[in-house]
Design an enzyme around this catalytic site. Structure first.
Site, PDB file in Angstrom:
ATOM      1  N   ASP A 162     -18.106  12.668  14.616  1.00  0.00           N
ATOM      2  CA  ASP A 162     -17.248  13.596  15.208  1.00  0.00           C
ATOM      3  C   ASP A 162     -18.417  14.351  16.045  1.00  0.00           C
ATOM      4  O   ASP A 162     -19.748  14.296  15.701  1.00  0.00           O
ATOM      5  CB  ASP A 162     -17.101  14.739  14.176  1.00  0.00           C
ATOM      6  CG  ASP A 162     -16.150  15.743  14.910  1.00  0.00           C
ATOM      7  OD1 ASP A 162     -15.445  15.414  15.435  1.00  0.00           O
ATOM      8  OD2 ASP A 162     -16.750  16.753  14.716  1.00  0.00           O
TER       9      ASP A 162
ATOM     10  N   GLU B 188     -16.630   9.631  18.324  1.00  0.00           N
ATOM     11  CA  GLU B 188     -15.552  10.562  19.111  1.00  0.00           C
ATOM     12  C   GLU B 188     -16.308  11.367  19.878  1.00  0.00           C
ATOM     13  O   GLU B 188     -17.052  12.197  19.902  1.00  0.00           O
ATOM     14  CB  GLU B 188     -15.260  11.397  17.764  1.00  0.00           C
ATOM     15  CG  GLU B 188     -14.052  12.268  18.322  1.00  0.00           C
ATOM     16  CD  GLU B 188     -14.362  13.745  18.910  1.00  0.00           C
ATOM     17  OE1 GLU B 188     -13.480  14.327  19.648  1.00  0.00           O
ATOM     18  OE2 GLU B 188     -15.559  14.211  18.569  1.00  0.00           O
TER      19      GLU B 188
HETATM   20  C1  OTU Z   1     -13.867  17.410  17.332  1.00  0.00           C
HETATM   21  O1  OTU Z   1     -13.446  17.461  18.544  1.00  0.00           O
HETATM   22  C2  OTU Z   1     -12.652  17.443  16.281  1.00  0.00           C
HETATM   23  O2  OTU Z   1     -11.503  16.386  16.570  1.00  0.00           O
HETATM   24  C3  OTU Z   1     -12.132  18.697  16.267  1.00  0.00           C
HETATM   25  O3  OTU Z   1     -10.944  18.966  15.514  1.00  0.00           O
HETATM   26  C4  OTU Z   1     -13.190  19.696  15.952  1.00  0.00           C
HETATM   27  O4  OTU Z   1     -12.679  20.915  15.935  1.00  0.00           O
HETATM   28  C5  OTU Z   1     -14.563  19.481  16.669  1.00  0.00           C
HETATM   29  O5  OTU Z   1     -14.809  18.151  16.969  1.00  0.00           O
HETATM   30  C6  OTU Z   1     -15.625  20.197  16.000  1.00  0.00           C
HETATM   31  O6  OTU Z   1     -15.851  19.526  14.775  1.00  0.00           O
HETATM   32  O7  OTU Z   1     -13.578  19.925  21.146  1.00  0.00           O
HETATM   33  O8  OTU Z   1     -11.031  19.971  21.089  1.00  0.00           O
HETATM   34  O9  OTU Z   1     -16.145  15.835  23.465  1.00  0.00           O
HETATM   35  O10 OTU Z   1     -14.166  17.260  22.674  1.00  0.00           O
HETATM   36  O11 OTU Z   1     -16.183  16.672  19.610  1.00  0.00           O
HETATM   37  C7  OTU Z   1     -11.934  19.045  20.421  1.00  0.00           C
HETATM   38  C8  OTU Z   1     -16.114  16.089  22.024  1.00  0.00           C
HETATM   39  C9  OTU Z   1     -13.355  19.012  20.411  1.00  0.00           C
HETATM   40  C10 OTU Z   1     -15.109  17.208  21.883  1.00  0.00           C
HETATM   41  C11 OTU Z   1     -14.789  17.110  20.272  1.00  0.00           C
HETATM   42  C12 OTU Z   1     -14.235  18.195  19.659  1.00  0.00           C
END
Ligand code: OTU
Length: 663
Positions: free
Chosen positions: A304, A346
């Site tokens: 993540d 991700e």
């Molecule tokens: C991810 O997403 C997760 O999918 C989210 O659910 C979390 O809130 C977040 O990380 C923090 O852990 O900003 O709107 O470029 O877009 O890491 C989603 C990457 C997010 C980000 C992504 C993030």
């Protein structure tokens, strides 16, 4: 006759591996404790570890040296890492070692056309981890082979960003069960041919993680796990070029920790502390966790928020070169100690950056196995709203080529919001204004567009750049919610067709499609989150409903909406499994048919290609076969419905939101 015994003398000489002089020296100097750590294992297991270590060591070294190589303690660090890998391998259960061997023989397992993902919050889907096993037949019915279980590890009390504020990476959240439950679920899934995936949140941990607690109370060792500043001087320098991920509920990127009196780097929420990956101890801690979880039976890690793992003044602190070094090193650790495990990145970033998560240049193909195809998702919703595929066709044609050893994860909904990542250049190329189009999409999916079919919720309106992201379930965004309210049968039909169009697209693109829990039943936006104190502030919960098993029970009745969707989706999933062109190993190219509202792609296969056609309008569209590439023949068959697709006059009819897979 006693069987001939392998001995270490049989190991191929290191010279066979073409290691660089530096890597070879490092390998020798840092492997001094290895025999001791492996000593409890049968000799063939020890041999196997060393074979893998030698095979992959160059990749490991090339990832680590640019990041940590300048440190005086580099060799000490690599030695600890090798011992951690050997320890992880030594503790690996027999069944998983067998899976390792199987995957050594089939390294492209995650690219296969049979791969189909299903994604859910454990709590919403089953209530607890142990109860997931009660629903394996359901997953099997869908044809799922990959199961992403969300929020599994212990997260903080109260607000926890949907589980992404972890207080213990190696323990299952008490509200969901125990590590034994996780092990049992993984075993049960594996025995049914399903690979479990969980999140490993690499960029940050919770402010209540023991590392952070120690750092707050002044422990310098743990303070160096984070980015902590005595004053605002450096934070202010960084802020000049940093964007905001959650401008509404977490403005800025730094938080003053009252206990230590220091400013802490918090890219996401104030309770999520960014880890300092320039500290090799952080790397060692995470590798250790990775093996513990892999040894419970986790087969895929969703890494993540990896884009944010390295900070550099004067930049947006995303997609820095060191991120790819670190990810290559992490990936290699899995390849050596737990080779059955795959890594999924991700990173929701622009195409040129996105493909770096598979590895380009010196990282080619070494960074991760799977990454989300965010652009396909965004352009599906964009084309659906505008009934026009020109932007989608243009933007996806411009996409950089990917290594053939990887797979896209194709998806249209997930637990997160949709950000309108439409590049200005792409819009301009087809004479659209990027800003205006993004605003149109926000208005449309917020349900603010007259005559529109969608109902969604605006998320994180950024007053500076005008971004308005959108939340909502597939069904609500695709028109089912409004159609049901109207009681309009035709509109219900169209909404169902949009949802099936989307599933055909992600299943026919040539990556691993991910189905998001509830989409197969048409679950609508659920506003009940607003009454839960821990969720009320985050409207992403509108599309994280509790699974409705009563509605699931209607899935075999094709007179119901659930039945129409569920059967439509499993028919697509079944067609995918029998269509070898859809393995991610083969190239997917976008076809420009010059048609304003039909999207087309081709999956090239040595035994004959597959053309996908997708109609993004509620009108029938006609395609002449001489507009298709030279493989197009009158006797082409649609693999989705297994019937002839071309009329005697050489036309292909695409009904409203129709989709065809022609071979
Ligand atoms: C991810 O997403 C997760 O999918 C989210 O659910 C979390 O809130 C977040 O990380 C923090 O852990 O900003 O709107 O470029 O877009 O890491 C989603 C990457 C997010 C980000 C992504 C993030």
């Amino acid at each position: 006759m006693t069987p001939e015994k392998n001995t270490f003398a049989d190991l191929p000489p290191l010279s066979e591996y073409h290691l660089s002089a530096e890597a070879r020296l490092c390998l020798n100097e840092c492997s001094t404790e290895l025999d001791t750590v492996l000593s409890t294992l049968p000799e063939h297991d020890q041999l196997l570890f060393k074979l893998r270590q030698h095979r992959w060591f160059q990749n490991l070294y090339d990832g680590l040296a640019p990041v940590y190589g300048h440190r005086k303690d580099f060799n000490g660090f690599v030695q600890k890492l090798i011992d951690t890998m050997a320890g992880g391998y030594a503790a690996r259960p027999k069944a998983l070692k067998l899976l390792d061997l199987k995957r050594d023989l089939q390294p492209d397992w995650f690219q296969h056309e049979s791969m189909l993902g299903y994604v859910f919050y454990v709590e919403q889907f089953a209530g607890s981890l142990a109860k997931v096993t009660d629903h394996i037949d359901y997953l099997d019915e869908l044809g799922a082979t990959y199961i992403h279980l969300m929020k599994v590890m212990q997260s903080r009390d109260g607000e926890d960003d949907g589980g992404y504020a972890v207080t213990d990476y190696a323990s299952v959240d008490k509200s969901l069960g125990t590590n034994d439950d996780l092990k049992n679920v993984c075993t049960a899934l594996r025995n049914r041919g399903m690979s479990p995936c969980i999140d490993l949140v690499l960029n940050h941990c919770a402010s209540e993680h023991p590392w952070a607690m120690a750092a707050r109370s002044g422990d310098e060792h743990y303070q160096s796990y984070f980015y902590m500043f005595d004053d605002r001087q450096l934070p202010d320098v960084f802020e000049e070029t940093l964007p905001e991920v959650f401008p509404e509920f977490a403005p800025g990127n730094f938080t003053l920790d009252e206990v230590s009196g220091k400013w802490v780097w918090t890219t996401f929420n104030h309770f999520q502390w960014d880890l300092n990956w320039s500290n090799p101890d952080v790397f060692l801690e995470i590798v250790d966790v990775m093996f513990k979880l892999a040894n419970l039976g986790v087969e895929v890690f969703r890494l993540d928020a990896v884009a944010f793992m390295w900070k550099r003044p004067g930049t947006d602190c995303q997609n820095q070169e060191e991120v790819f070094d670190l990810m290559q090193a992490l990936r290699t650790c899995s390849r050596i100690a737990t080779p059955a495990v795959a890594h999924k990145a991700e990173a929701i970033v622009a195409p040129d950056d996105l493909i770096r998560y598979f590895g380009v240049g010196r990282h080619h193909g070494k960074v991760s196995n799977v990454a989300y195809h965010n652009s396909l998702m965004v352009h599906y919703w964009s084309a659906l709203a505008s009934r026009n595929t020109r932007l989608m066709t243009h933007a996806l044609s411009e996409f950089p080529r990917t290594p053939n050893s990887i797979s896209w994860a194709t998806y249209l909904r997930c637990h997160d919001d949709i950000g309108w990542a439409i590049a200005d250049d792409d819009a301009r190329a087809i004479h659209l204004d990027g800003f205006a189009h993004r605003r149109f999409l926000s208005d449309f999916y917020a349900g603010e567009f007259a005559g529109g079919f969608a109902r969604g919720v605006v998320f994180q309106h950024n007053k500076v750049n005008g971004d308005r992201r959108i939340n909502g379930t597939f069904a609500s965004l695709a028109g089912l919610e409004i159609a049901l309210e109207e009681g309009n049968e035709h509109h219900i039909h169209l909404a169902i067709e949009r949802i099936l169009l989307g599933h055909a697209l992600i299943c026919g693109f040539g990556g691993m499609p991910l189905l998001y829990m509830g989409d197969e039943l048409g679950l609508l936006n659920d506003h009940s989150y607003a009454t839960s104190p821990d969720h009320a502030g985050d409207s992403r919960w509108v599309h994280r409903p509790v699974m409705n098993w009563e509605r699931a029970a209607r899935r075999h009745d094709v007179s119901t909406i659930e039945g129409r969707l569920f059967n439509g989706i499993i028919a697509i999933a079944q067609a995918r499994r029998r269509t070898q062109q859809l393995s991610a190993r083969y190239d997917t190219e976008i076809l420009d048919l010059g048609h304003p509202s039909v999207f087309a792609n081709i999956n090239r296969h040595p035994n004959g290609s597959l053309i996908g056609l997708y109609n993004f309008t509620e009108q029938t569209q006609l395609i002449r076969i001489d507009h298709l590439p030279d493989m197009a023949l009158l006797n082409m068959v649609d693999e989705l419905e297994q019937q002839q697709a071309v009329t005697s006059s050489g036309h292909i009819h695409l009904r409203a939101y129709g989709r065809l897979w022609l071979s």
